[in-house]
Scaffold this motif. Structure first.
Motif, PDB file in Angstrom:
ATOM      1  N   ILE A   8       7.593  16.954  -9.921  1.00  0.00           N
ATOM      2  CA  ILE A   8       7.285  15.601 -10.399  1.00  0.00           C
ATOM      3  C   ILE A   8       6.136  15.645 -11.400  1.00  0.00           C
ATOM      4  CG2 ILE A   8       6.391  13.334  -9.702  1.00  0.00           C
ATOM      5  CD1 ILE A   8       8.009  13.776  -7.037  1.00  0.00           C
ATOM      6  N   ARG A   9       5.076  16.391 -11.085  1.00  0.00           N
ATOM      7  CA  ARG A   9       3.946  16.531 -12.025  1.00  0.00           C
ATOM      8  C   ARG A   9       4.401  17.150 -13.343  1.00  0.00           C
ATOM      9  NH1 ARG A   9       1.162  18.253  -7.456  1.00  0.00           N
ATOM     10  NH2 ARG A   9       1.328  20.412  -8.133  1.00  0.00           N
ATOM     11  N   TYR A  22       7.394  17.034 -14.718  1.00  0.00           N
ATOM     12  CA  TYR A  22       8.214  16.077 -15.471  1.00  0.00           C
ATOM     13  C   TYR A  22       7.354  14.960 -16.057  1.00  0.00           C
ATOM     14  CZ  TYR A  22      11.800  18.565 -12.815  1.00  0.00           C
ATOM     15  OH  TYR A  22      12.578  19.538 -12.246  1.00  0.00           O
ATOM     16  N   GLU A  23       6.374  14.514 -15.286  1.00  0.00           N
ATOM     17  CA  GLU A  23       5.468  13.488 -15.809  1.00  0.00           C
ATOM     18  C   GLU A  23       4.651  14.029 -16.983  1.00  0.00           C
ATOM     19  OE1 GLU A  23       4.777  10.655 -11.891  1.00  0.00           O
ATOM     20  OE2 GLU A  23       3.432  12.366 -12.192  1.00  0.00           O
ATOM     21  N   LYS A  24       4.208  15.271 -16.867  1.00  0.00           N
ATOM     22  CA  LYS A  24       3.442  15.888 -17.954  1.00  0.00           C
ATOM     23  C   LYS A  24       4.276  15.959 -19.233  1.00  0.00           C
ATOM     24  CE  LYS A  24       0.593  19.928 -18.932  1.00  0.00           C
ATOM     25  NZ  LYS A  24       0.060  21.187 -18.428  1.00  0.00           N
ATOM     26  N   PHE A  55       8.214  12.071 -18.613  1.00  0.00           N
ATOM     27  CA  PHE A  55       9.130  11.295 -17.783  1.00  0.00           C
ATOM     28  C   PHE A  55       8.379  10.258 -16.960  1.00  0.00           C
ATOM     29  CE2 PHE A  55      12.051  14.583 -18.884  1.00  0.00           C
ATOM     30  CZ  PHE A  55      13.312  14.026 -18.720  1.00  0.00           C
ATOM     31  N   LYS A  56       9.061   9.154 -16.680  1.00  0.00           N
ATOM     32  CA  LYS A  56       8.534   8.073 -15.836  1.00  0.00           C
ATOM     33  C   LYS A  56       9.516   7.826 -14.691  1.00  0.00           C
ATOM     34  CE  LYS A  56       5.289   6.914 -18.886  1.00  0.00           C
ATOM     35  NZ  LYS A  56       4.178   7.796 -18.893  1.00  0.00           N
ATOM     36  N   MET A  57       9.001   7.366 -13.566  1.00  0.00           N
ATOM     37  CA  MET A  57       9.841   7.041 -12.416  1.00  0.00           C
ATOM     38  C   MET A  57      10.758   5.860 -12.738  1.00  0.00           C
ATOM     39  SD  MET A  57       9.485   8.971  -9.811  1.00  0.00           S
ATOM     40  CE  MET A  57       8.378  10.296  -9.376  1.00  0.00           C
ATOM     41  N   MET A 107      14.070   9.953 -12.626  1.00  0.00           N
ATOM     42  CA  MET A 107      13.039   9.834 -13.647  1.00  0.00           C
ATOM     43  C   MET A 107      13.721   9.766 -15.011  1.00  0.00           C
ATOM     44  SD  MET A 107      10.173  12.530 -12.201  1.00  0.00           S
ATOM     45  CE  MET A 107       8.819  11.864 -13.180  1.00  0.00           C
ATOM     46  N   PHE A 167      13.158   9.579 -19.471  1.00  0.00           N
ATOM     47  CA  PHE A 167      12.343   9.727 -20.676  1.00  0.00           C
ATOM     48  C   PHE A 167      13.068   8.895 -21.724  1.00  0.00           C
ATOM     49  CE2 PHE A 167       9.240  12.817 -22.731  1.00  0.00           C
ATOM     50  CZ  PHE A 167       9.072  12.045 -23.861  1.00  0.00           C
TER      51      PHE A 167
END
Length: 169
Positions: A127-128, A130-132, A135-137, A157, A159
């Motif tokens: 998750i970290r 993908y967020e980096k 990507f957003k939930m 998630m 983008f």
């Protein structure tokens, strides 16, 4: 820097060697395959016309360090799937770079309208990563996977294209 090459049947053994547990196979492929992974299971995977399957190479060494799939879905939706980095290359910053390259490929070469992926809720490192990468939930599209006594919540998630376009300027 990374580059992609098409996965072929000659690459199956390397891919199979990376999948050293039932849990890891479910983590990267859900219930599509069964453990232990075999050539017979992977052959139909190559035949799916609605997806691209890649070996991921570390450009500086021209060495295969991972695998990834982009599924082409309806309405310009691309889904990143079956992403794995060889254990010896994990924790070295390749994850966010790989995800960024996959998103770029989807938007530039496939003209995607939206890029998504699914990740299990317990996979905080994923998750970290993908967020980096940006990507957003997407809380509207979560689901439960049940396999071999496991019950895992999968988070979706996304983008979106506008933030990607902004990142290209």
């Amino acid at each position: 820097m990374m580059k992609f090459e098409t996965l072929t049947e000659d690459d199956f053994e390397t891919f199979i060697e990376w999948i050293d547990s039932k849990e890891l196979l479910i983590q990267i492929a859900g219930t599509v395959f069964t453990y232990p992974l075999t050539h017979d299971q992977l052959r139909p995977y190559l035949g799916n016309q609605n997806s691209l399957r890649f070996n991921v190479l570390n450009d500086s060494e021209n060495k295969v360090i991972g695998h990834a799939q982009i599924c082409l879905l309806d309405n310009g939706l691309c889904k990143l799937d079956k992403i794995i980095i060889d254990k010896s290359f994990r924790g070295k910053g390749f994850g966010p770079e790989l995800i960024t390259e996959l998103v770029n490929y989807a938007y530039k070469k496939l003209n995607a309208n939206l890029v998504e992926l699914n990740v299990y809720s317990w996979n905080t490192a994923g998750i970290r990563c993908y967020e980096k990468a940006g990507f957003k939930m997407n809380p509207e599209k979560n689901f439960i996977t049940e396999a071999d006594g496991y019950r895992w919540e999968a988070l979706n998630m996304v983008f979106e294209k506008d933030p990607w376009l902004e990142s290209q300027q």
